[in-house]
Design a protein around this motif. Structure first.
Motif, PDB file in Angstrom:
ATOM      1  N   GLY A  58      -3.929  -2.239  -8.488  1.00 19.86           N
ATOM      2  CA  GLY A  58      -4.942  -1.666  -9.352  1.00 19.86           C
ATOM      3  C   GLY A  58      -6.046  -2.492  -9.845  1.00 19.86           C
ATOM      4  N   ALA A  59      -5.757  -3.544 -10.248  1.00 18.40           N
ATOM      5  CA  ALA A  59      -6.935  -4.602 -10.426  1.00 18.40           C
ATOM      6  C   ALA A  59      -7.934  -4.608  -9.473  1.00 18.40           C
ATOM      7  CB  ALA A  59      -6.318  -5.778 -10.983  1.00 18.40           C
ATOM      8  N   ARG A  60      -7.555  -4.857  -8.165  1.00 18.74           N
ATOM      9  CA  ARG A  60      -8.252  -4.937  -7.298  1.00 18.74           C
ATOM     10  C   ARG A  60      -9.174  -3.800  -6.951  1.00 18.74           C
ATOM     11  NH1 ARG A  60      -4.031  -7.266  -4.623  1.00 18.74           N
ATOM     12  NH2 ARG A  60      -3.687  -5.470  -3.498  1.00 18.74           N
ATOM     13  N   ILE A  61      -8.535  -2.647  -7.087  1.00 17.71           N
ATOM     14  CA  ILE A  61      -9.310  -1.409  -6.861  1.00 17.71           C
ATOM     15  C   ILE A  61     -10.126  -1.277  -7.906  1.00 17.71           C
ATOM     16  CG2 ILE A  61      -9.008   1.234  -7.057  1.00 17.71           C
ATOM     17  CD1 ILE A  61      -6.335   0.719  -5.537  1.00 17.71           C
ATOM     18  N   ALA A  62     -10.045  -1.589  -9.239  1.00 21.58           N
ATOM     19  CA  ALA A  62     -11.007  -1.333 -10.605  1.00 21.58           C
ATOM     20  C   ALA A  62     -12.242  -2.364 -10.289  1.00 21.58           C
ATOM     21  CB  ALA A  62     -10.181  -1.751 -11.851  1.00 21.58           C
TER      22      ALA A  62
END
Length: 95
Positions: A83-87
């Motif tokens: 999720g952090a990578r996508i954000a």
């Protein structure tokens, strides 16, 4: 530190929320006035379990979330990191 693949953490811990909150925060979250919250606490009618610490009432965050109908789910670190990578957005046009 390398984490094991199925290691999980509570959703509330991911965002650094406190383990316990005071009566003021609990009352606000439950849309109660502070006086009403204290009256309900004294009568044993507060919407979630309370604990006395000295002269103060404290509420466990998990109990408050349950009273609000919010589930404190377990989050896998891999999901959190994804999720952090996508954000952050794509660095090279890909995720």
């Amino acid at each position: 530190m390398k984490r094991h693949r199925d290691e999980t953490v509570a959703f509330s811990a991911v965002f650094g929320l406190p383990a316990e909150v005071g009566m003021y925060v609990a009352a606000q979250a439950l849309s109660l006035g502070l006086s009403t919250a204290y009256q309900r606490a004294r009568r044993g009618e507060f919407p979630c379990p309370l604990r006395k610490v000295g002269r103060r009432y404290v509420v466990r965050l998990t109990d408050l979330m349950r009273a609000l109908g919010i589930q404190d789910v377990r989050v896998h670190y891999d999901d959190f990191e994804a999720g952090a990578r996508i954000a952050r957005g794509p660095a090279d046009g890909r995720y």
